[in-house]
Design a protein around this motif. Structure first.
Motif: not given
Lengths: 538, 178
Positions: A266-274, A289-293, A278-282
């Motif tokens: 399985g392959f997983t792509l996760e993004n940072y969610e607002a 738009g999307t920031v890969a995690k 942590p708030e620093v990513f907001n």
């Protein structure tokens, strides 16, 4: 022939400038100099002595520092040319390099390609320049190290006064040296970690001779480094392969000669969610738009116990299971497997429903695995769908009316179905795609209605092995040892002797004259021995 | 005189070692691209594949006969064109030159469908993991390896064979001399 006998009786190699033993000047030029050139202790640089055979000529060419510098300059200039346009390795792989450079960069690009700068770092002449640098390093070092080593090893305590007079730090004075005074100076010098030798009332104090070897140790490191880089092209030392693997697939790991297989669980792509992260990513999420995690492939590694022939059914034994993330490779047996790239939502399976066109009634669904189709799909009660043709990358029809697939990849799957129902026991033909159904052999009562699509991700893994790294590391460490050895210590010497009622004192160091002066000053301060003065004011 | 000779030999030896390393480095650098790819005259790597009937075929079992080793795909147009020639000549040269067709990475259904449509009777091995293809360094399809009775590669043909005569000429080249 080839020997120079000094007045002191020592036999020096041909070309020696200052006698290895007593230091007398041996050449006319050296006799006239006010200060002796002490860089190589006046030893015979062999390359400057013999120039007879072709071997000597080649040797002399590479032993020249001037030539070495020129090679470095040429390398720098050449390497910089390779950075003007992207190298062939980095241009899109689906366009030929012949046309790419001209199409994108015009005439300049065409010339760039014609000269061969598009693959500069792999070119023969660039490799030859690096090789020349390596040869120059070896020969120039040997040509200097050996005579210098000899000269320092053969030096004797009593140096001729003419040698001492030509040292930069020098003093003379009428008087006589007493043994007690020599003893005292010797003790003082020993306290400052000098190695002191006394012979016939003359004294030689020396310390940190090893620092003179620094540049040569440094060059040995460089040569080991170059050698490691050379080993990279030896088969088996360096492997860099790419493996595209779909979710659920088990494939041979390239570069391992079939010894290993890998399964993609399985392959997983996760993004940072607002809100969740942590708030620093907001701010970044708002902006782009999307920031890969996380990019992650859950992989299982197997060893093939039946690895005799390509194509043989593998007999897999599980070795390890790991989550491969960026910068978190799976490691085994000198290999490292890195997460490199991915492609999401490749088609995996399609569902169709056998449908009565008039009433819209459905008589069951079939699921077709796009990588493993079946000949017929039973729906019960006399309903059945036969697969007559599968075109994974449908691209229209040929002149003879045959459907064409332009590749084996399921990019645009199309199917030729034969639908058998109690109403149509002979079967009806239907040509189905995702958006579209056709009736190539006349109108039908039934159709295959597209229901659903299953997709999966494809992960790209880089398989890398580099056995040259320890050699490169060793070369780098030795290089640094050489630099430190040559930089943080000074080779210091002090000569004291008496001849015919005259006391001579001379000092030499390869760098930091101020330090030497202070040291000698403090040692000779309370004695009748004159403190040598620096005769080179700058 | 002694010393001079010694110096000469010493320098020659050092230069020889350096020259050897340099030549080796340049050679491996130049041949980097073509390394690992097969050429005419090489020994054909052995492999084993299962065909549509579940029978296994190992290349070394064919020693003593010529082999027409063909890599193909159902989607590839030139492959479709050469198949009828291959089928015809397989019958003609039976016992002397055998055809081994290797389908690269497609499903059994597709290969079966294709074989039925073209009436193919020679064995078709399924290289589902593309292992044999990688071993032979095949790109693009179709590619044909003509293998002599002693197991060495006589010729590598990249691309489709349009004329029957072309295929016949290839068969003749690997026919065992009796």
């Amino acid at each position: 022939m080839g020997k120079v006998k000094c007045e002191c009786g020592h036999v020096n190699p041909n070309g020696t400038v200052l006698c290895e033993s007593c230091g007398r000047a041996l050449t006319e030029k050296a006799k006239k100099e006010k200060l002796a050139d002490m860089r190589y202790e006046g030893s015979a640089r062999r390359s400057q002595t013999y120039n007879k055979t072709i071997i000597d000529k080649v040797w002399n060419f590479f032993s020249s520092v001037k030539v070495g510098i020129w090679i470095i300059v040429l390398l720098l200039v050449a390497a910089s040319f390779g950075t003007i346009l992207p190298q062939e390795f980095y241009i899109p792989s689906n366009v030929p390099a012949e046309t790419y450079y001209e199409d994108v960069y015009g005439t300049f690009g065409k010339i760039y390609y014609m000269i061969g700068f598009h693959d500069l770092y792999n070119s023969v002449w660039f490799s030859a320049l690096i090789a020349a640098l390596g040869v120059s390093l070896v020969i120039a070092s040997l040509d200097r190290f050996v005579p210098l080593y000899r000269a320092l090893k053969n030096q004797r305590v009593e140096r001729h006064e003419s040698f001492m007079k030509k040292q930069r730090l020098f003093a003379e004075q009428k008087g006589a040296l007493h043994d007690s005074e020599i003893e005292r100076v010797k003790e003082e010098l020993a306290k400052k970690r000098y190695k002191v030798r006394v012979e016939n009332g003359a004294l030689l104090a020396e310390k940190n001779r090893f620092t003179r070897w620094g540049p040569y140790v440094n060059h040995v490191g460089l040569i080991i480094f170059l050698f490691g880089a050379l080993l990279r092209s030896v088969p088996g030392m360096y492997i860099d392969e790419l493996l595209w693997i779909r979710e659920g697939e088990t494939l041979q790991v390239p570069g391992t000669n079939g010894a290993y297989y890998m399964k993609n669980n399985g392959f997983t792509l996760e993004n940072y969610e607002a809100g969740e992260d942590p708030e620093v990513f907001n701010e970044a999420i708002d902006r782009v738009g999307t920031v890969a995690k996380n990019y992650q492939t859950d992989a299982v590694l197997y060893r093939d116990e039946n690895n005799e022939l390509p194509g043989a059914k593998p007999d897999l034994a599980k070795v390890q299971e790991d989550s491969i993330q960026v910068n978190q490779p799976m490691k085994f047996d000198n290999f490292a497997v890195y997460q490199t790239s991915f492609r999401q939502n490749e088609m995996k399976a399609m569902q169709f429903a056998l449908t009565n066109k008039e009433t819209g009634e459905e008589f069951g669904e079939i699921t077709i695995d796009l990588f493993d189709q079946e000949k017929s799909y039973e729906l019960g009660n006399g309903y059945k769908v036969e697969l007559r043709g599968f075109y994974p990358d449908f691209d229209g029809f040929s002149e003879s009316g045959e459907p064409i697939s332009k590749s084996p990849l399921p990019n645009n799957p199309a199917f030729l179905f034969n639908m058998i129902t109690p109403e149509t026991p002979e079967g009806e033909m239907s040509f189905a795609q995702i958006q579209n159904t056709m009736e190539p052999l006349g109108e039908t009562k039934y159709k295959m209605a597209f229901k659903n699509l299953e997709t999966r991700d494809v992960s790209a893994l880089t398989i890398r092995k580099d056995l040259t790294l320890p050699i490169l590391a060793a070369g780098g460490i030795i290089f640094m040892i050489g630099v430190i050895q040559g930089s943080y210590w000074n080779h210091r010497r002090l000569w004291i002797r008496e001849k015919d009622g005259q006391i001579y004192v001379a000092g030499h160091t390869n760098k930091n004259w101020h330090g030497l002066k202070r040291e000698i000053g403090s040692v000779l301060d309370q004695t009748f021995i004159p403190v040598p003065e620096d005769r080179q004011k700058d | 005189m002694e010393k001079k000779k010694k110096r000469f030999y010493m320098r020659t030896a050092i230069l020889a070692v350096l020259a050897g390393l340099v030549v080796y480095a340049l050679y491996t650098n130049v041949t980097k691209e073509s390394r690992g790819t097969l050429e005419a005259g090489d020994k054909a790597p052995d492999f084993v594949l299962t065909d549509l009937n579940g029978e296994t075929h190992q290349l070394s079992d064919y020693e003593g006969k010529g082999v027409f080793l063909n890599f193909w795909g159902t989607w590839c147009e030139p492959c479709k064109k050469e198949m009828p020639h291959m089928e015809k000549l397989a019958a003609e040269y039976e016992g002397e030159v055998e055809i081994l067709a290797v389908n690269v990475g497609e499903s059994e259904f597709q290969v079966n469908n294709f074989a039925e449509q073209y009436g193919l009777t020679f064995p078709i091995g399924l290289d589902s993991g593309k292992e044999v293809m990688d071993t032979y360094g095949v790109d693009p399809l179709p590619t044909t390896f003509m293998i002599k009775p002693d197991g060495t590669i006589e010729q590598i043909v990249i691309g489709g064979l349009v004329q029957e005569e072309q295929v016949r000429a290839l068969f003749e080249r690997v026919r065992p001399s009796s």
